[in-house]
Design a protein around this motif. Structure first.
Motif, short mmCIF file in Angstrom:
data_model
loop_
_atom_site.label_atom_id
_atom_site.label_comp_id
_atom_site.label_asym_id
_atom_site.label_seq_id
_atom_site.Cartn_x
_atom_site.Cartn_y
_atom_site.Cartn_z
N THR B 218 32.54 51.18 53.47
CA THR B 218 33.19 50.26 52.54
C THR B 218 34.67 50.16 52.84
O THR B 218 35.24 51.01 53.52
CB THR B 218 32.98 50.73 51.08
N HIS B 219 35.28 49.08 52.38
CA HIS B 219 36.73 49.07 52.44
C HIS B 219 37.31 49.23 51.04
O HIS B 219 38.51 49.21 50.86
CB HIS B 219 37.24 47.80 53.12
N ASP B 220 36.41 49.42 50.07
CA ASP B 220 36.85 49.58 48.68
C ASP B 220 37.01 51.06 48.37
O ASP B 220 36.04 51.78 48.15
CB ASP B 220 35.82 48.94 47.75
N ILE B 221 38.25 51.53 48.36
CA ILE B 221 38.49 52.96 48.17
C ILE B 221 38.00 53.40 46.79
O ILE B 221 37.54 54.52 46.61
CB ILE B 221 40.00 53.29 48.33
N GLY B 222 38.07 52.50 45.82
CA GLY B 222 37.59 52.84 44.47
C GLY B 222 36.15 53.30 44.50
O GLY B 222 35.77 54.26 43.82
N VAL B 223 35.33 52.63 45.32
CA VAL B 223 33.91 52.97 45.41
C VAL B 223 33.72 54.39 45.95
O VAL B 223 32.99 55.19 45.38
CB VAL B 223 33.17 51.95 46.30
N VAL B 224 34.40 54.73 47.03
CA VAL B 224 34.22 56.07 47.59
C VAL B 224 34.84 57.14 46.71
O VAL B 224 34.31 58.23 46.57
CB VAL B 224 34.74 56.19 49.05
N GLU B 225 35.96 56.80 46.08
CA GLU B 225 36.55 57.74 45.12
C GLU B 225 35.53 58.13 44.07
O GLU B 225 35.45 59.26 43.64
CB GLU B 225 37.72 57.07 44.37
N TYR B 226 34.77 57.13 43.66
CA TYR B 226 33.83 57.34 42.58
C TYR B 226 32.60 58.11 43.03
O TYR B 226 32.11 58.99 42.35
CB TYR B 226 33.43 55.99 41.98
N ILE B 227 32.08 57.80 44.22
CA ILE B 227 30.74 58.26 44.55
C ILE B 227 30.66 59.27 45.70
O ILE B 227 29.73 60.06 45.76
CB ILE B 227 29.83 57.03 44.82
N ALA B 228 31.65 59.30 46.59
CA ALA B 228 31.48 60.08 47.81
C ALA B 228 31.87 61.55 47.65
O ALA B 228 32.85 61.87 46.97
CB ALA B 228 32.29 59.46 48.94
N ASP B 229 31.10 62.44 48.30
CA ASP B 229 31.46 63.86 48.33
C ASP B 229 32.49 64.12 49.41
O ASP B 229 33.41 64.90 49.25
CB ASP B 229 30.22 64.72 48.64
N ARG B 230 32.26 63.45 50.56
CA ARG B 230 33.22 63.60 51.65
C ARG B 230 33.63 62.22 52.10
O ARG B 230 32.92 61.24 51.92
CB ARG B 230 32.60 64.36 52.81
#
Lengths: 340, 334
Positions: B218-230
């Motif tokens: 993704t290029h949406d940092i909000g999405v990875v902030e919310y869901i990603a462990d790493r």
């Protein structure tokens, strides 16, 4: 606020289809002052782009403005003849679209296109050298390296970010009083988006251009705008200065929008999702248009459309803030603040 | 890395170059187009039940890396491992077995659904392709229910669906074979905020229910902030930083990660005045002719004229879980 450059009052727009008229915009009110950036946000289908087309009188053939006024300075743009309006577009009212490639002609160089815009509006009073100087100057202003060389390039020779810079240069070349930017950074990467936003905001402040910035991204709006207007189903549901809107959103729709943004503070908890979809124009509910997605909806919301209230400059269209509406337990809504 | 659970999927020194073999007309003329270094020397692990976020600008090679992990693009060199097995050059039954366990959710949901098939045909297609006997299949109704779609959609065609619905069908189709790894390419692109929330909630539920690992591009940092462990950050074909999401967000060691994070628009108006984003000068260079040494040196505020320009940085460890590829990360973190 300084005197407003654009002022819209009671604007209604319908799209005619066969014998039916679908209300796309209703009761729109807005004002933008010199050098001010007004953000318009909302989901797809809420009328953001219809509004920008209406302001420029660039509606599709079945679109009809049935009521209201669009003032540019003291002139009602809905009253003037099309020939006059044509002189205004591009010179006084400029627009930047989402996709720069479709707005630039692929068969002409950037220099030719920048020249033509100036000739069309300059009425032959500008010399070739003046036109050239202005083109170079504009490209410099938007941060284009080697502007003199790049004037000889065709649109396909530029990257996406550079093309959007060119669009901004063309739009601001004739020093318009109003700039409408419709999702200008949606197609760009975040690093480019940041460059373009800071460029746009800087130029608008410097030139005193009244700017209407349309976006579905609240994050972007927070970075560039001075005031924000939230639209839903063709209506303005909330309008306030940037800080009040983000710190103390009043309308349940605005609150839900802000809470549904994924971020690290929401890790591990479920994101708020607004149930259902924006109602289609053919099946708008009779009362408040947000009623079937609103957690606080009551009988009064289904029965009558709320007024556009003014609470110390913070405007909202919701019965819960209207003591005369007969909304019960309004305290529940007013207490349901952002930052739970 | 001893004692840790074996990764579900892994890239080891993975390279994907395009245009190395002369194709088409070039075969006769002998003229070669320059080689595109889409993915260069990338190592990345995705653990069981882990969500790895992959971020970077367009043209950084995120999607190609995702596709290479599924063997959807040819691997130039290096290895792709799945559950410890090298699948980089598997063929026939072996690759079919692998693809049952690793699925992709494509970026454009409408483009990835055949317009001539109904939703129920689309959802049964994976079973047909993998010749799964009737009794082992999950019913279309159940698949639709899993992604919270009404079973009435089963007989519709993709063009009748909204963007959010089409995205859900894409997810349902990827789930049909009960994969262990899902690679999601921009799962939220082009959706309204309210729909983004829905999709992310759904992806979270599925992860818990099926025990899936995700790579979310993704290029949406909000999405990875919310869901990603790493979080792994890519720049021009290289992974430049990888580590636990919070560590990378709070204590980024690579100057590119720092610049990228600072330019992300946040719904917080106070950032506008106090906190000017450190704007990256210029644009991402072409992967046809990547800069020498560290590929970021042309836009980097910390680059010196020696090492950065000539030597490609090696992996260095900020701590046991947080790796960075930068000669000067100690100075950057200062």
């Amino acid at each position: 606020m300084t005197e407003s450059v654009v002022k819209v009052r009671d604007l209604d727009l319908v799209y005619q289809s066969g014998n039916e008229a679908f209300p796309a915009l209703s009761d729109i009110e807005l004002e933008v002052g010199a050098g001010e950036v007004l953000g318009i946000v909302g989901e797809s289908g809420c009328g953001k782009s219809s509004l920008s087309s209406a302001l420029l009188r660039l509606l599709p053939p079945n679109g009809r403005i049935t009521r209201g006024h669009v003032f540019y300075k003291d002139l009602d743009l809905l009253e003037i003849p099309e020939t006059r309006m044509r002189q205004f577009r591009g010179a006084e009212l400029a627009m930047i679209f989402q996709d720069p490639l479709t707005s630039l002609n692929p068969t002409f160089t950037i220099g030719t296109q920048m020249r033509d815009v100036q000739r069309a509006h300059g009425g032959g009073s500008l010399s070739r050298a003046q036109i050239y100087r202005r083109s170079v100057e504009m490209l410099e202003q938007v941060g284009m390296p080697d502007p003199e060389d790049r004037l000889r390039s065709y649109p396909h020779e530029f990257s996406g970010g550079m093309r959007q810079r060119i669009m901004i240069a063309v739009a601001l070349m004739l020093k318009p009083g109003v700039l409408i930017a419709d999702e200008p950074t949606t197609a760009l990467d975040v690093t480019l988006q940041a460059q373009i936003l800071s460029l746009l905001r800087g130029l608008c402040k410097e030139e005193g251009t009244a700017t209407i910035f349309i976006s579905h991204d609240l994050g972007v709006v927070a970075q560039i705008c001075d005031r924000v207007m939230v639209m839903y189903a063709g209506r303005v549901v909330e309008s306030a200065d940037l800080f009040s809107l983000f710190d103390e959103p009043l309308h349940p729709y605005t609150r839900a929008l802000l809470r549904s943004i994924p971020s690290r503070n929401r890790r591990g908890s479920r994101l708020v999702s607004i149930p259902g979809r924006v109602p289609s124009l053919s099946a708008l509910p009779s009362g408040c248009k947000f009623v079937n997605r609103c957690p606080h909806a009551q009988d009064v919301c289904r029965a009558t459309e709320p007024r556009f209230l003014d609470i110390q400059g913070h405007r909202v269209r919701c019965h819960a803030y209207d003591s005369s509406s007969g909304f019960r337990d309004a305290g529940v809504v007013t207490a349901d603040r952002f930052g739970d | 890395m001893e004692g840790k659970k074996a990764p579900r999927a892994e890239a080891r020194d993975l390279c994907v170059h395009f245009g190395q073999r002369a194709a088409g007309f070039a075969k006769f003329t002998g003229r070669r187009a320059p080689v595109v270094h889409a993915v260069d020397d990338v190592s990345l692990e995705i653990g069981p039940r882990e969500v790895v976020g992959l971020v970077g600008e367009s043209g950084s090679g995120k999607t190609t890396l995702g596709k290479a992990l599924l063997r959807l693009v040819p691997v130039t060199s290096g290895q792709v491992l799945f559950d410890g097995d090298d699948v980089s050059h598997s063929r026939g039954d072996q690759i079919r077995q692998f693809r049952r366990q690793a699925q992709m959710i494509f970026q454009d949901p409408h483009a990835s659904l055949s317009p001539r098939l109904t939703i129920s045909q689309l959802l049964e297609e994976p079973y047909r392709i993998h010749r799964i006997p009737e009794e082992d299949r999950t019913s279309v109704a159940h698949l639709l229910e899993t992604v919270e779609l009404s079973s009435e959609l089963a007989n519709k065609y993709p063009h009748e669906l909204s963007g959010g619905q089409a995205r859900r069908v894409g997810i349902a189709r990827a789930l049909a074979l009960h994969p262990k790894l899902l690679i999601a390419d921009e799962p939220t692109a082009g959706l309204d905020v309210s729909a983004i929330g829905n999709i992310l909630n759904l992806m979270n539920d599925i992860k818990d229910e099926y025990g899936i690992s995700y790579l979310i591009i993704t290029h949406d940092i909000g999405v990875v902030e919310y869901i990603a462990d790493r979080l792994a950050v890519m720049y021009l074909g290289n992974v430049v930083e990888v580590g636990p999401t919070e560590r990378v967000l709070d204590d980024a060691a690579h100057p590119y990660t720092r610049a990228l994070l600072s330019t992300v628009p946040k719904p917080d108006p106070r950032r506008k005045d106090g906190h000017a984003p450190s704007l990256l000068p210029g644009e991402i260079p072409s992967p046809k002719n990547p800069p020498s040494g560290c590929r970021f040196h042309t836009r980097c505020a910390y680059s010196d004229n020696g090492l950065c320009r000539t030597v490609m940085p090696k992996q260095e460890w900020v701590d046991e879980s947080h790796a960075v590829y930068c000669h000067r990360w100690r100075t950057v973190r200062g």
